[in-house]
Enzyme design. Structure first.
Site, PDB file in Angstrom:
ATOM      1  CE  LYS A  11      -3.922  -2.460   1.955  1.00 40.93           C
ATOM      2  NZ  LYS A  11      -4.740  -2.187   3.252  1.00 40.93           N
ATOM      3  CE1 TYR A  51      -9.472  -3.010   0.285  1.00 39.75           C
ATOM      4  CE2 TYR A  51      -8.570  -1.135  -0.886  1.00 39.75           C
ATOM      5  CZ  TYR A  51      -8.273  -2.273  -0.023  1.00 39.75           C
ATOM      6  OH  TYR A  51      -7.056  -2.514   0.450  1.00 39.75           O
ATOM      7  CG  PHE A  59     -13.277   1.987   6.855  1.00 40.77           C
ATOM      8  CD1 PHE A  59     -12.765   1.172   5.818  1.00 40.77           C
ATOM      9  CD2 PHE A  59     -14.058   0.987   7.875  1.00 40.77           C
ATOM     10  CE1 PHE A  59     -13.035  -0.083   5.554  1.00 40.77           C
ATOM     11  CE2 PHE A  59     -14.148  -0.321   7.754  1.00 40.77           C
ATOM     12  CZ  PHE A  59     -13.680  -0.861   6.564  1.00 40.77           C
ATOM     13  NE  ARG A  87      -6.677 -12.559   5.446  1.00 40.80           N
ATOM     14  CZ  ARG A  87      -7.296 -11.340   5.549  1.00 40.80           C
ATOM     15  NH1 ARG A  87      -7.198 -10.352   4.324  1.00 40.80           N
ATOM     16  NH2 ARG A  87      -8.296 -11.132   6.275  1.00 40.80           N
ATOM     17  CB  THR A  93      -7.055  -5.375   9.883  1.00 40.70           C
ATOM     18  OG1 THR A  93      -7.627  -6.483   9.431  1.00 40.70           O
ATOM     19  CG2 THR A  93      -7.628  -4.235   8.852  1.00 40.70           C
ATOM     20  NE  ARG A 104      -2.446  -6.042   6.872  1.00 35.57           N
ATOM     21  CZ  ARG A 104      -3.529  -6.210   6.719  1.00 35.57           C
ATOM     22  NH1 ARG A 104      -4.029  -7.202   7.529  1.00 35.57           N
ATOM     23  NH2 ARG A 104      -4.079  -5.986   5.636  1.00 35.57           N
ATOM     24  CG  ASN A 114      -3.733  -2.230   6.866  1.00 29.50           C
ATOM     25  OD1 ASN A 114      -3.482  -1.923   5.725  1.00 29.50           O
ATOM     26  ND2 ASN A 114      -4.828  -2.995   7.196  1.00 29.50           N
ATOM     27  CG  HIS A 117      -5.275  -6.581  -0.149  1.00 30.75           C
ATOM     28  ND1 HIS A 117      -6.431  -6.493   0.606  1.00 30.75           N
ATOM     29  CD2 HIS A 117      -5.382  -7.411  -1.172  1.00 30.75           C
ATOM     30  CE1 HIS A 117      -7.305  -7.437  -0.175  1.00 30.75           C
ATOM     31  NE2 HIS A 117      -6.522  -7.969  -1.229  1.00 30.75           N
ATOM     32  CD  GLU A 128      -8.968  -9.318  -3.572  1.00 28.30           C
ATOM     33  OE1 GLU A 128      -9.942  -8.951  -2.730  1.00 28.30           O
ATOM     34  OE2 GLU A 128      -7.639  -9.414  -2.970  1.00 28.30           O
TER      35      GLU A 128
HETATM   36  N1  LIG Z   1     -11.811   0.641  11.117  1.00 24.49           N
HETATM   37  C1  LIG Z   1     -11.235   0.835  10.111  1.00 24.49           C
HETATM   38  N2  LIG Z   1     -10.764   2.312   9.848  1.00 24.49           N
HETATM   39  C2  LIG Z   1      -9.919   2.547   8.910  1.00 24.49           C
HETATM   40  N3  LIG Z   1      -9.573   1.917   7.732  1.00 24.49           N
HETATM   41  C3  LIG Z   1     -10.088   0.474   8.050  1.00 24.49           C
HETATM   42  C4  LIG Z   1     -10.683   0.174   9.081  1.00 24.49           C
HETATM   43  N4  LIG Z   1     -11.164  -1.306   8.780  1.00 24.49           N
HETATM   44  C5  LIG Z   1     -10.361  -1.620   7.819  1.00 24.49           C
HETATM   45  N5  LIG Z   1      -9.918  -0.616   7.222  1.00 24.49           N
HETATM   46  C6  LIG Z   1      -8.973  -0.423   5.998  1.00 24.49           C
HETATM   47  O1  LIG Z   1      -9.700  -1.549   4.831  1.00 24.49           O
HETATM   48  C7  LIG Z   1      -8.841  -2.413   4.540  1.00 24.49           C
HETATM   49  C8  LIG Z   1      -9.734  -3.493   4.217  1.00 24.49           C
HETATM   50  O2  LIG Z   1     -10.342  -4.029   5.430  1.00 24.49           O
HETATM   51  P1  LIG Z   1     -10.748  -5.410   5.687  1.00 24.49           P
HETATM   52  O3  LIG Z   1     -11.802  -5.527   6.829  1.00 24.49           O
HETATM   53  O4  LIG Z   1     -11.039  -6.418   4.539  1.00 24.49           O
HETATM   54  O5  LIG Z   1      -9.268  -5.907   6.337  1.00 24.49           O
HETATM   55  P2  LIG Z   1      -8.177  -6.754   5.802  1.00 24.49           P
HETATM   56  O6  LIG Z   1      -8.949  -8.115   5.135  1.00 24.49           O
HETATM   57  O7  LIG Z   1      -7.304  -7.364   6.877  1.00 24.49           O
HETATM   58  O8  LIG Z   1      -7.266  -6.131   4.903  1.00 24.49           O
HETATM   59  P3  LIG Z   1      -6.997  -6.351   3.302  1.00 24.49           P
HETATM   60  O9  LIG Z   1      -8.285  -6.566   2.725  1.00 24.49           O
HETATM   61  O10 LIG Z   1      -6.414  -4.989   2.870  1.00 24.49           O
HETATM   62  O11 LIG Z   1      -5.857  -7.341   3.513  1.00 24.49           O
HETATM   63  C9  LIG Z   1      -8.095  -2.756   5.682  1.00 24.49           C
HETATM   64  O12 LIG Z   1      -6.980  -3.247   5.196  1.00 24.49           O
HETATM   65  C10 LIG Z   1      -7.654  -1.295   6.076  1.00 24.49           C
HETATM   66  O13 LIG Z   1      -6.744  -0.691   5.245  1.00 24.49           O
END
Ligand SMILES: Nc1ncnc2c1ncn2[C@@H]1O[C@H](COP(=O)(O)OP(=O)(O)OP(=O)(O)O)[C@@H](O)[C@H]1O
Length: 139
Positions: A11, A51, A59, A87, A93, A104, A114, A117, A128
């Site tokens: 990212k 997304y 968010f 993962r 996350t 992370r 973070n 992805h 994706e």
């Molecule tokens: N509460 C939050 N506030 C701000 N940003 C968030 C929050 N939760 C998730 N995100 C952002 O949205 C992305 C996608 O959220 P998701 O819940 O799918 O998490 P993830 O599966 O761990 O991450 P990714 O899909 O990026 O691997 C997160 O990686 C983060 O960048």
């Protein structure tokens, strides 16, 4: 059946800080093979498409702004049990909850910025990966 592939994206926070190389080194050291990789930048609209599953979350708009704020490095990876193992490698996350030794924990700045992805299923890894790479670009 598992495809043994996953999709990841370094990212903007991690790319701009010059951490892409260190992150890729950790990924390869963990046994993942790079199938396709490039550096690119999303528009806010393309970030919104990527997304779309989160479009009703509070968010979402900030996430699209952040994800289009700088360069990213999308990558298709191959390894046995790729989705689950990746993962585990990236960690939780929210970096505050990420396990020691995860990408992370080492590189993420916040729950939004973070660093990386990782796809959460074989099906999403395929979707994706295809979002960024035509099949002819993979080898
Ligand atoms: N509460 C939050 N506030 C701000 N940003 C968030 C929050 N939760 C998730 N995100 C952002 O949205 C992305 C996608 O959220 P998701 O819940 O799918 O998490 P993830 O599966 O761990 O991450 P990714 O899909 O990026 O691997 C997160 O990686 C983060 O960048």
């Amino acid at each position: 059946m598992s495809t043994n592939k996953t999709f990841t994206m370094i990212k903007p926070d991690a790319v701009l800080d010059g951490n892409s190389g260190a992150i890729l080194k950790m990924i390869e050291a963990a046994g993942f093979r790079v199938i396709a990789l490039k550096k690119t930048q999303l528009t806010p609209e393309r970030a919104g498409e990527f997304y779309a599953v989160h479009k009703d979350r509070p968010f979402y708009n900030d996430l699209c702004t952040y994800m289009s704020s700088g360069p990213i490095v999308p990558i298709i990876l191959e390894k046995e049990n790729a989705v689950a193992d990746f993962r585990t490698l990236i960690g939780a996350t929210n970096p505050a909850n990420a396990e020691d030794g995860t990408i992370r924990k080492l590189f993420a700045k916040s729950i939004e910025a973070n660093a990386i992805h990782g796809s959460d299923s074989d099906e999403n890894a395929e979707i994706e990966g295809s979002f960024f790479f035509a099949h002819t670009e993979q080898f």
